[in-house]
Write a protein that holds these residues in place. Sequence first.
Motif, PDB file in Angstrom:
ATOM      1  N   VAL A   1     -14.678 -15.423  18.614  1.00 32.34           N
ATOM      2  CA  VAL A   1     -15.872 -14.825  19.082  1.00 32.34           C
ATOM      3  C   VAL A   1     -17.022 -15.498  18.313  1.00 32.34           C
ATOM      4  CG1 VAL A   1     -16.987 -12.072  18.679  1.00 32.34           C
ATOM      5  CG2 VAL A   1     -14.434 -12.435  19.105  1.00 32.34           C
ATOM      6  N   PHE A   2     -16.930 -15.976  17.209  1.00 34.85           N
ATOM      7  CA  PHE A   2     -18.197 -16.560  16.662  1.00 34.85           C
ATOM      8  C   PHE A   2     -18.554 -17.678  17.337  1.00 34.85           C
ATOM      9  CE2 PHE A   2     -16.208 -15.084  12.182  1.00 34.85           C
ATOM     10  CZ  PHE A   2     -16.737 -13.963  12.456  1.00 34.85           C
ATOM     11  N   ASP A   3     -17.561 -18.463  18.027  1.00 33.71           N
ATOM     12  CA  ASP A   3     -17.816 -19.780  18.741  1.00 33.71           C
ATOM     13  C   ASP A   3     -18.345 -19.489  20.065  1.00 33.71           C
ATOM     14  OD1 ASP A   3     -17.164 -21.288  16.472  1.00 33.71           O
ATOM     15  OD2 ASP A   3     -15.147 -21.727  17.192  1.00 33.71           O
ATOM     16  N   GLU A   4     -18.166 -18.273  20.399  1.00 33.57           N
ATOM     17  CA  GLU A   4     -19.093 -17.914  21.799  1.00 33.57           C
ATOM     18  C   GLU A   4     -20.516 -18.100  21.785  1.00 33.57           C
ATOM     19  OE1 GLU A   4     -15.811 -14.340  22.889  1.00 33.57           O
ATOM     20  OE2 GLU A   4     -17.857 -13.778  22.674  1.00 33.57           O
ATOM     21  N   TYR A   5     -21.063 -18.270  20.544  1.00 34.01           N
ATOM     22  CA  TYR A   5     -22.711 -18.333  20.389  1.00 34.01           C
ATOM     23  C   TYR A   5     -22.923 -19.706  19.979  1.00 34.01           C
ATOM     24  CZ  TYR A   5     -22.164 -13.207  20.607  1.00 34.01           C
ATOM     25  OH  TYR A   5     -21.892 -11.760  21.036  1.00 34.01           O
ATOM     26  N   THR A   6     -24.358 -19.945  20.409  1.00 31.80           N
ATOM     27  CA  THR A   6     -24.981 -21.184  19.987  1.00 31.80           C
ATOM     28  C   THR A   6     -26.219 -20.901  19.090  1.00 31.80           C
ATOM     29  OG1 THR A   6     -24.040 -22.224  22.032  1.00 31.80           O
ATOM     30  CG2 THR A   6     -25.946 -23.403  20.700  1.00 31.80           C
ATOM     31  N   PRO A   7     -26.117 -21.227  17.913  1.00 29.65           N
ATOM     32  CA  PRO A   7     -24.940 -21.923  17.053  1.00 29.65           C
ATOM     33  C   PRO A   7     -23.916 -20.976  16.913  1.00 29.65           C
ATOM     34  CG  PRO A   7     -26.904 -21.561  15.569  1.00 29.65           C
ATOM     35  CD  PRO A   7     -27.374 -21.252  16.996  1.00 29.65           C
ATOM     36  N   PRO A   8     -22.920 -21.413  16.788  1.00 33.81           N
ATOM     37  CA  PRO A   8     -21.678 -20.559  16.416  1.00 33.81           C
ATOM     38  C   PRO A   8     -22.103 -19.441  14.892  1.00 33.81           C
ATOM     39  CG  PRO A   8     -20.907 -22.595  16.590  1.00 33.81           C
ATOM     40  CD  PRO A   8     -22.463 -22.656  16.466  1.00 33.81           C
ATOM     41  N   ARG A   9     -21.722 -18.287  15.059  1.00 32.64           N
ATOM     42  CA  ARG A   9     -21.974 -17.355  13.892  1.00 32.64           C
ATOM     43  C   ARG A   9     -21.190 -17.691  12.681  1.00 32.64           C
ATOM     44  NH1 ARG A   9     -26.109 -17.167  17.121  1.00 32.64           N
ATOM     45  NH2 ARG A   9     -26.520 -15.140  18.026  1.00 32.64           N
ATOM     46  N   THR A  10     -21.667 -17.488  11.619  1.00 33.53           N
ATOM     47  CA  THR A  10     -20.909 -18.172  10.387  1.00 33.53           C
ATOM     48  C   THR A  10     -20.282 -16.760   9.992  1.00 33.53           C
ATOM     49  OG1 THR A  10     -22.799 -17.392   8.883  1.00 33.53           O
ATOM     50  CG2 THR A  10     -22.690 -19.863   9.934  1.00 33.53           C
ATOM     51  N   ALA A  11     -19.446 -16.872   9.010  1.00 34.92           N
ATOM     52  CA  ALA A  11     -18.645 -15.821   8.121  1.00 34.92           C
ATOM     53  C   ALA A  11     -18.519 -16.336   6.714  1.00 34.92           C
ATOM     54  CB  ALA A  11     -17.664 -15.434   8.819  1.00 34.92           C
ATOM     55  N   VAL A  12     -18.203 -15.450   5.826  1.00 34.09           N
ATOM     56  CA  VAL A  12     -17.875 -15.812   4.554  1.00 34.09           C
ATOM     57  C   VAL A  12     -16.890 -14.512   3.950  1.00 34.09           C
ATOM     58  CG1 VAL A  12     -19.975 -14.777   3.506  1.00 34.09           C
ATOM     59  CG2 VAL A  12     -18.352 -16.346   2.118  1.00 34.09           C
ATOM     60  N   ALA A  13     -15.631 -14.935   3.445  1.00 30.53           N
ATOM     61  CA  ALA A  13     -14.641 -14.010   3.139  1.00 30.53           C
ATOM     62  C   ALA A  13     -15.028 -13.558   1.569  1.00 30.53           C
ATOM     63  CB  ALA A  13     -13.366 -14.433   3.300  1.00 30.53           C
ATOM     64  N   GLU A  14     -14.827 -12.161   1.385  1.00 30.58           N
ATOM     65  CA  GLU A  14     -14.800 -11.723  -0.113  1.00 30.58           C
ATOM     66  C   GLU A  14     -13.269 -11.513   0.055  1.00 30.58           C
ATOM     67  OE1 GLU A  14     -15.587  -7.797  -2.863  1.00 30.58           O
ATOM     68  OE2 GLU A  14     -14.844  -7.719  -0.857  1.00 30.58           O
ATOM     69  N   ALA A  15     -12.788 -12.353  -0.688  1.00 36.11           N
ATOM     70  CA  ALA A  15     -11.148 -12.263  -0.798  1.00 36.11           C
ATOM     71  C   ALA A  15     -10.778 -12.600  -2.200  1.00 36.11           C
ATOM     72  CB  ALA A  15     -10.426 -13.554  -0.059  1.00 36.11           C
ATOM     73  N   TRP A  16     -10.301 -11.693  -3.086  1.00 37.25           N
ATOM     74  CA  TRP A  16      -9.800 -11.900  -4.093  1.00 37.25           C
ATOM     75  C   TRP A  16      -8.332 -12.225  -4.493  1.00 37.25           C
ATOM     76  CZ3 TRP A  16     -12.761 -11.807  -8.636  1.00 37.25           C
ATOM     77  CH2 TRP A  16     -14.050 -11.333  -8.662  1.00 37.25           C
ATOM     78  N   VAL A  17      -8.231 -13.448  -3.991  1.00 38.51           N
ATOM     79  CA  VAL A  17      -6.829 -14.043  -3.822  1.00 38.51           C
ATOM     80  C   VAL A  17      -6.774 -15.200  -5.060  1.00 38.51           C
ATOM     81  CG1 VAL A  17      -6.690 -13.374  -1.507  1.00 38.51           C
ATOM     82  CG2 VAL A  17      -7.407 -15.794  -1.990  1.00 38.51           C
ATOM     83  N   HIS A  18      -5.448 -15.696  -5.015  1.00 36.91           N
ATOM     84  CA  HIS A  18      -4.986 -16.764  -5.823  1.00 36.91           C
ATOM     85  C   HIS A  18      -5.996 -18.004  -5.441  1.00 36.91           C
ATOM     86  CE1 HIS A  18      -3.143 -19.924  -8.102  1.00 36.91           C
ATOM     87  NE2 HIS A  18      -2.748 -19.111  -9.030  1.00 36.91           N
ATOM     88  N   LYS A  19      -6.417 -18.972  -6.140  1.00 38.77           N
ATOM     89  CA  LYS A  19      -7.045 -20.229  -5.757  1.00 38.77           C
ATOM     90  C   LYS A  19      -6.176 -21.103  -4.799  1.00 38.77           C
ATOM     91  CE  LYS A  19      -6.070 -22.646 -10.014  1.00 38.77           C
ATOM     92  NZ  LYS A  19      -6.798 -23.124 -11.367  1.00 38.77           N
ATOM     93  N   THR A  20      -5.106 -21.052  -5.030  1.00 38.82           N
ATOM     94  CA  THR A  20      -4.128 -21.843  -4.274  1.00 38.82           C
ATOM     95  C   THR A  20      -3.842 -21.314  -2.600  1.00 38.82           C
ATOM     96  OG1 THR A  20      -2.211 -20.937  -4.797  1.00 38.82           O
ATOM     97  CG2 THR A  20      -2.976 -22.629  -6.135  1.00 38.82           C
ATOM     98  N   ARG A  21      -4.431 -20.089  -2.401  1.00 41.92           N
ATOM     99  CA  ARG A  21      -4.389 -19.538  -1.153  1.00 41.92           C
ATOM    100  C   ARG A  21      -5.658 -18.969  -0.651  1.00 41.92           C
ATOM    101  NH1 ARG A  21       0.268 -17.666   0.483  1.00 41.92           N
ATOM    102  NH2 ARG A  21      -0.548 -15.885   1.468  1.00 41.92           N
ATOM    103  N   LEU A  22      -6.695 -19.457  -1.028  1.00 44.81           N
ATOM    104  CA  LEU A  22      -8.143 -19.554  -0.460  1.00 44.81           C
ATOM    105  C   LEU A  22      -8.440 -20.051   0.821  1.00 44.81           C
ATOM    106  CD1 LEU A  22     -10.698 -17.529  -1.361  1.00 44.81           C
ATOM    107  CD2 LEU A  22     -11.401 -19.363  -2.555  1.00 44.81           C
ATOM    108  N   ALA A  23      -7.627 -21.348   0.793  1.00 41.15           N
ATOM    109  CA  ALA A  23      -8.209 -22.345   1.660  1.00 41.15           C
ATOM    110  C   ALA A  23      -8.267 -21.788   3.120  1.00 41.15           C
ATOM    111  CB  ALA A  23      -7.348 -23.363   1.708  1.00 41.15           C
ATOM    112  N   PRO A  24      -7.030 -20.846   3.605  1.00 39.66           N
ATOM    113  CA  PRO A  24      -7.031 -20.571   4.840  1.00 39.66           C
ATOM    114  C   PRO A  24      -8.224 -19.668   5.186  1.00 39.66           C
ATOM    115  CG  PRO A  24      -4.867 -20.332   4.103  1.00 39.66           C
ATOM    116  CD  PRO A  24      -5.800 -20.615   2.952  1.00 39.66           C
ATOM    117  N   TYR A  25      -8.858 -18.783   4.401  1.00 42.26           N
ATOM    118  CA  TYR A  25     -10.101 -17.974   4.763  1.00 42.26           C
ATOM    119  C   TYR A  25     -11.149 -18.623   4.969  1.00 42.26           C
ATOM    120  CZ  TYR A  25      -6.981 -14.188   2.505  1.00 42.26           C
ATOM    121  OH  TYR A  25      -6.328 -13.283   2.424  1.00 42.26           O
ATOM    122  N   ALA A  26     -11.172 -19.937   4.451  1.00 39.04           N
ATOM    123  CA  ALA A  26     -12.492 -20.884   4.434  1.00 39.04           C
ATOM    124  C   ALA A  26     -12.493 -22.056   5.701  1.00 39.04           C
ATOM    125  CB  ALA A  26     -12.699 -21.671   3.271  1.00 39.04           C
TER     126      ALA A  26
END
Length: 549
Positions: A261-286
């Motif tokens: 959905v974000f990439d339908e727009y020019t420029p693409p819409r951005t997003a940032v996750a509020e994810a209280w997860v272990h540091k080793t599991r943060l990568a997929p959100y970002a």
Amino acid sequence: MVLKDLGTADWWRQAVVYQIYPRSFSDSDGDGIGDLPGITSRVPYLRDLGVDAVWLSPFYPSELADGGYDVADYRNVDPRLGTLDDFDAMSAALHAAGIKLIVDIVPNHTSDQHEWFQAALAAGRGSDERDRYHFFEGKGENGDEPPNDWQSHFGGPAWHRVDEPDGTPGQWYLHMFAREQPDLNWERDDVRADFEHTLRFWSDRGVDGFRIDVAHYLRKDLSEPFAPFAVVGLGELTLNPDHPFSDRDEVHEIYRAWRKVFDEYTPPRTAVAEAWVHKTRLAPYASAEGLGQAFNFDLLVSEFEASQFREIIEENLERSAETGSSSTWVLSNHDVTRHATRYGLPAGLGHHAAAWTLAGGAHDEVDTAVGEARARAATMLLLALPGSTYLYQGEELGLHEVGDIPAQSRQDPTFFRTEGKEVGRDGCRVPLPWSGTGSSFGFGSDGAHLPQPAWFADYAVAVEADDAASTLNLYRRALALRGELQTAETLTWIEHPSASVLAFERPGGWRSFTNFGSEPVDLPEGEILLASTDSADGRLPGNATVWMR
């Protein structure tokens, strides 16, 4: 990567984002609640401050059971805050000033006033409407005990019992936050489709990005038998990919769809996750296939100490390199004690500031001079780092936490659900002081929805604007200079003889030195570009940062 350009798809990578909590920013109509026209009236202030983007906390229709995070309508504006026309006017004013706009999306739960939940109550057991949420039969002979012993973030059971349409006691629904915030069932196609509609609705109105609230909670496995709360807890920082409701791997299916959905727009819409997860599991959100960026909250729970800061910075730069994203640096937000206060409390209490608040939260118990000096130093350090920096409204004034709010004036559900054992987050949400006088220090014409202390007068925008040495003017100078200096997203550490000093060099030859100790330290030869406090005889005082070239 090179420096962000606000006209390109990568504008967010090193942006300075200013968080606005709308109800506490500026009140245009005198009802004691901040609003969208109030924000629009302050766009010149934001432009002069020098921020690249504004992140707007929830402004949607809400009963305010949780400060607006109980959303009754995701595609409208709370009438107390304005209208969709007011939103468009605010968006246009921000964009005309060269400021991007990010809005909060709250996908884990709706308000209990949302039309879907009201339909679920009316439809009764086994209905399609109830399947949009998590309804269960109770335990015990008459179903009068909750389905399990899970607890909510705000204290008390994570389940609430409803009355059926015929008036008899009925099923229980899951709410990981306030009982007015029933959790959605994200296995439902219509839930997914509706939120994609919402993302397009705001993107079509010119929104540049989204902050995703509680991004790690959406997918759940509520099959029985339930694990006890003593085992699962609240799921924060878990390493268990099969946790029943936190950081499950399948949550990323949702965000991969959102990325399309974000990439339908020019420029693409951005997003940032509020994810209280272990540091080793943060990568997929970002990741570029997911939301693209995730909050780094490590400094919110760190002491003002050189080795802690360096470890956190190194770890987060490594994580960003793994994902191709950029890190986010943040010292305060709407959920934590303001960092000027955290840094002014006795050693060891900085990230346990609730204990100070519970003990009365007296302002004169905070070493405000030390707290503000450290806050200025830490902010300059963050602004020198590669990545984006998130500022929280009022921190540019050196504003402190209001710890001694009377019980009868508090609003946070945490305070009430724990019967005062936890004070909640009202202290960082007190409306801003714009002038040194008046019933609400310029916030509005007739008071403020949370009480402002008398000492707010000294931190008012109008007062600090006329003081060349104020925190406000330091922020203005730092943001302007940062915009000139930031280039590639790299740094090189500089080893300093003092263990209390954290130093690094950025591309282009500019350097940042932060003295976390109390005694002055020597500085190398060079041109001083900016200092968080006055230096003397070529030495850097304690609790200070300097930028040099």
